[in-house]
Motif scaffolding. Sequence first.
Motif, PDB file in Angstrom:
ATOM      1  N   SER A 150     -37.817   8.349  15.047  1.00  0.00           N
ATOM      2  CA  SER A 150     -36.846   9.421  14.794  1.00  0.00           C
ATOM      3  C   SER A 150     -36.467   9.475  13.314  1.00  0.00           C
ATOM      4  O   SER A 150     -36.389  10.566  12.721  1.00  0.00           O
ATOM      5  CB  SER A 150     -35.604   9.210  15.661  1.00  0.00           C
ATOM      6  OG  SER A 150     -34.638  10.203  15.399  1.00  0.00           O
TER       7      SER A 150
ATOM      8  N   GLU B  60     -31.692  17.709  16.199  1.00  0.00           N
ATOM      9  CA  GLU B  60     -31.116  18.191  17.442  1.00  0.00           C
ATOM     10  C   GLU B  60     -30.533  17.002  18.208  1.00  0.00           C
ATOM     11  O   GLU B  60     -31.218  16.015  18.459  1.00  0.00           O
ATOM     12  CB  GLU B  60     -32.179  18.887  18.286  1.00  0.00           C
ATOM     13  CG  GLU B  60     -31.638  19.564  19.532  1.00  0.00           C
ATOM     14  CD  GLU B  60     -32.731  20.280  20.310  1.00  0.00           C
ATOM     15  OE1 GLU B  60     -32.395  21.139  21.149  1.00  0.00           O
ATOM     16  OE2 GLU B  60     -33.922  19.969  20.096  1.00  0.00           O
ATOM     17  N   ARG B  61     -29.262  17.114  18.553  1.00  0.00           N
ATOM     18  CA  ARG B  61     -28.651  16.013  19.309  1.00  0.00           C
ATOM     19  C   ARG B  61     -29.389  15.850  20.630  1.00  0.00           C
ATOM     20  O   ARG B  61     -29.681  16.834  21.328  1.00  0.00           O
ATOM     21  CB  ARG B  61     -27.170  16.293  19.567  1.00  0.00           C
ATOM     22  CG  ARG B  61     -26.445  15.097  20.190  1.00  0.00           C
ATOM     23  CD  ARG B  61     -25.004  15.435  20.516  1.00  0.00           C
ATOM     24  NE  ARG B  61     -24.238  15.750  19.325  1.00  0.00           N
ATOM     25  CZ  ARG B  61     -23.678  14.842  18.549  1.00  0.00           C
ATOM     26  NH1 ARG B  61     -23.839  13.554  18.820  1.00  0.00           N
ATOM     27  NH2 ARG B  61     -22.979  15.204  17.494  1.00  0.00           N
ATOM     28  N   ALA B  62     -29.690  14.618  20.969  1.00  0.00           N
ATOM     29  CA  ALA B  62     -30.473  14.383  22.184  1.00  0.00           C
ATOM     30  C   ALA B  62     -30.109  13.049  22.807  1.00  0.00           C
ATOM     31  O   ALA B  62     -29.685  12.115  22.127  1.00  0.00           O
ATOM     32  CB  ALA B  62     -31.965  14.432  21.871  1.00  0.00           C
TER      33      ALA B  62
ATOM     34  N   ARG C 256     -40.900  18.206  15.412  1.00  0.00           N
ATOM     35  CA  ARG C 256     -40.338  17.935  16.730  1.00  0.00           C
ATOM     36  C   ARG C 256     -41.093  16.782  17.388  1.00  0.00           C
ATOM     37  O   ARG C 256     -42.287  16.605  17.160  1.00  0.00           O
ATOM     38  CB  ARG C 256     -40.389  19.174  17.635  1.00  0.00           C
ATOM     39  CG  ARG C 256     -41.793  19.635  18.039  1.00  0.00           C
ATOM     40  CD  ARG C 256     -41.729  20.938  18.828  1.00  0.00           C
ATOM     41  NE  ARG C 256     -43.057  21.358  19.291  1.00  0.00           N
ATOM     42  CZ  ARG C 256     -43.315  22.528  19.887  1.00  0.00           C
ATOM     43  NH1 ARG C 256     -42.325  23.400  20.094  1.00  0.00           N
ATOM     44  NH2 ARG C 256     -44.537  22.827  20.287  1.00  0.00           N
TER      45      ARG C 256
ATOM     46  N   VAL D 157     -34.779  13.797  29.325  1.00  0.00           N
ATOM     47  CA  VAL D 157     -34.504  14.151  27.932  1.00  0.00           C
ATOM     48  C   VAL D 157     -33.506  15.300  27.972  1.00  0.00           C
ATOM     49  O   VAL D 157     -33.771  16.336  28.591  1.00  0.00           O
ATOM     50  CB  VAL D 157     -35.774  14.562  27.176  1.00  0.00           C
ATOM     51  CG1 VAL D 157     -35.420  15.011  25.753  1.00  0.00           C
ATOM     52  CG2 VAL D 157     -36.780  13.415  27.131  1.00  0.00           C
TER      53      VAL D 157
ATOM     54  N   THR E 122     -30.743  17.833  25.767  1.00  0.00           N
ATOM     55  CA  THR E 122     -30.227  18.381  24.521  1.00  0.00           C
ATOM     56  C   THR E 122     -29.186  19.456  24.831  1.00  0.00           C
ATOM     57  O   THR E 122     -29.183  20.016  25.933  1.00  0.00           O
ATOM     58  CB  THR E 122     -31.356  19.006  23.671  1.00  0.00           C
ATOM     59  OG1 THR E 122     -31.918  20.110  24.394  1.00  0.00           O
ATOM     60  CG2 THR E 122     -32.448  17.980  23.375  1.00  0.00           C
TER      61      THR E 122
ATOM     62  N   ILE F 153     -32.071  10.430  25.386  1.00  0.00           N
ATOM     63  CA  ILE F 153     -33.387  10.150  25.952  1.00  0.00           C
ATOM     64  C   ILE F 153     -33.309   8.874  26.781  1.00  0.00           C
ATOM     65  O   ILE F 153     -32.908   7.825  26.269  1.00  0.00           O
ATOM     66  CB  ILE F 153     -34.445   9.983  24.845  1.00  0.00           C
ATOM     67  CG1 ILE F 153     -34.447  11.214  23.938  1.00  0.00           C
ATOM     68  CG2 ILE F 153     -35.830   9.720  25.430  1.00  0.00           C
ATOM     69  CD1 ILE F 153     -35.007  10.948  22.560  1.00  0.00           C
TER      70      ILE F 153
ATOM     71  N   TYR G 156     -38.614  18.689  24.239  1.00  0.00           N
ATOM     72  CA  TYR G 156     -38.736  18.653  22.779  1.00  0.00           C
ATOM     73  C   TYR G 156     -37.402  18.266  22.148  1.00  0.00           C
ATOM     74  O   TYR G 156     -36.327  18.616  22.646  1.00  0.00           O
ATOM     75  CB  TYR G 156     -39.153  20.021  22.234  1.00  0.00           C
ATOM     76  CG  TYR G 156     -40.408  20.583  22.840  1.00  0.00           C
ATOM     77  CD1 TYR G 156     -41.660  20.294  22.301  1.00  0.00           C
ATOM     78  CD2 TYR G 156     -40.345  21.421  23.955  1.00  0.00           C
ATOM     79  CE1 TYR G 156     -42.817  20.816  22.855  1.00  0.00           C
ATOM     80  CE2 TYR G 156     -41.498  21.949  24.512  1.00  0.00           C
ATOM     81  CZ  TYR G 156     -42.732  21.639  23.963  1.00  0.00           C
ATOM     82  OH  TYR G 156     -43.884  22.152  24.520  1.00  0.00           O
ATOM     83  N   VAL G 157     -37.500  17.558  21.015  1.00  0.00           N
ATOM     84  CA  VAL G 157     -36.342  17.301  20.158  1.00  0.00           C
ATOM     85  C   VAL G 157     -36.732  17.740  18.755  1.00  0.00           C
ATOM     86  O   VAL G 157     -37.718  17.257  18.193  1.00  0.00           O
ATOM     87  CB  VAL G 157     -35.946  15.816  20.163  1.00  0.00           C
ATOM     88  CG1 VAL G 157     -34.812  15.572  19.172  1.00  0.00           C
ATOM     89  CG2 VAL G 157     -35.529  15.367  21.560  1.00  0.00           C
ATOM     90  N   TYR G 158     -35.948  18.676  18.161  1.00  0.00           N
ATOM     91  CA  TYR G 158     -36.323  19.325  16.910  1.00  0.00           C
ATOM     92  C   TYR G 158     -35.617  18.697  15.705  1.00  0.00           C
ATOM     93  O   TYR G 158     -34.462  18.250  15.793  1.00  0.00           O
ATOM     94  CB  TYR G 158     -35.973  20.812  16.975  1.00  0.00           C
ATOM     95  CG  TYR G 158     -36.888  21.607  17.884  1.00  0.00           C
ATOM     96  CD1 TYR G 158     -37.984  22.295  17.368  1.00  0.00           C
ATOM     97  CD2 TYR G 158     -36.667  21.661  19.253  1.00  0.00           C
ATOM     98  CE1 TYR G 158     -38.825  23.030  18.201  1.00  0.00           C
ATOM     99  CE2 TYR G 158     -37.500  22.386  20.091  1.00  0.00           C
ATOM    100  CZ  TYR G 158     -38.580  23.063  19.551  1.00  0.00           C
ATOM    101  OH  TYR G 158     -39.409  23.772  20.384  1.00  0.00           O
ATOM    102  N   TYR G 159     -36.347  18.719  14.554  1.00  0.00           N
ATOM    103  CA  TYR G 159     -35.859  18.216  13.271  1.00  0.00           C
ATOM    104  C   TYR G 159     -36.057  19.321  12.238  1.00  0.00           C
ATOM    105  O   TYR G 159     -37.183  19.766  12.007  1.00  0.00           O
ATOM    106  CB  TYR G 159     -36.621  16.963  12.848  1.00  0.00           C
ATOM    107  CG  TYR G 159     -36.461  15.793  13.791  1.00  0.00           C
ATOM    108  CD1 TYR G 159     -35.700  14.687  13.435  1.00  0.00           C
ATOM    109  CD2 TYR G 159     -37.075  15.789  15.047  1.00  0.00           C
ATOM    110  CE1 TYR G 159     -35.545  13.613  14.303  1.00  0.00           C
ATOM    111  CE2 TYR G 159     -36.927  14.723  15.921  1.00  0.00           C
ATOM    112  CZ  TYR G 159     -36.164  13.636  15.542  1.00  0.00           C
ATOM    113  OH  TYR G 159     -36.016  12.576  16.415  1.00  0.00           O
TER     114      TYR G 159
END
Length: 216
Positions: free
Chosen positions: A70, A176-178, A85, A151, A153, A180, A166-169
């Motif tokens: 991350s 993106e707060r997530a 992501r 997962v 978000t 997992i 998906y987790v986006y950057y």
Amino acid sequence: MDVKVEKATQKTSIPKNYSDLKAFNRGGFTLIEVMIVLGILGFVLAFGLPALRKPQNNIRQVSRQLASLSREVRNQARMKKMTHRIVFRLGDKGAYWVEYAPGNVLIPSEATLEKMKRLDQEDRPKDPFQKATRLIKDEKELPNQLVFGSVETPNGKGPVTDGTAYVYYSPEGLVERAVIQVTNKKQLTWTLILNPITGHADIVEKAISLKDLKFE
């Protein structure tokens, strides 16, 4: 009057031959028996305990790898000025990998994703993302017996427990707060909580969802 006191003596019978020695040792353990017991204990310690601790070691290793990934993905997104992501494949064969796209790509809403699913494959807009093989050359599969439990978000309707998540950057370095979850489907579940500012992942040794978190 003289009193004669006789001192009592206790005689110990010492075995004089092999047959007497066997009878003498019959009430205790022989050296061979003690060695066998120690050998069994050594085997259990060498092979039994690591086997029992293997699921916990695996889940710890995966959690730390994801936490490190991350931070790396966030740094790459800022340096390259590209949207990145992490893609999670949920199900029986869990895996994850990294993708990127030029520029600032908006995170699609749940409604947009639902509309795209209803379109034919040829009518769907082209996905701008491609695999970032520099960070992970190929899909990273989870060890045996481990899967992504969910997962979650804020942009989704709830935790994703099957399919792809998906987790986006962003290129600005925002994440993106997530939340997992990594689990062995039994009693062992660890949770990674991604910080949206730093990309740092807090690892919690229990199952947590977004609703369990308090944000300032």
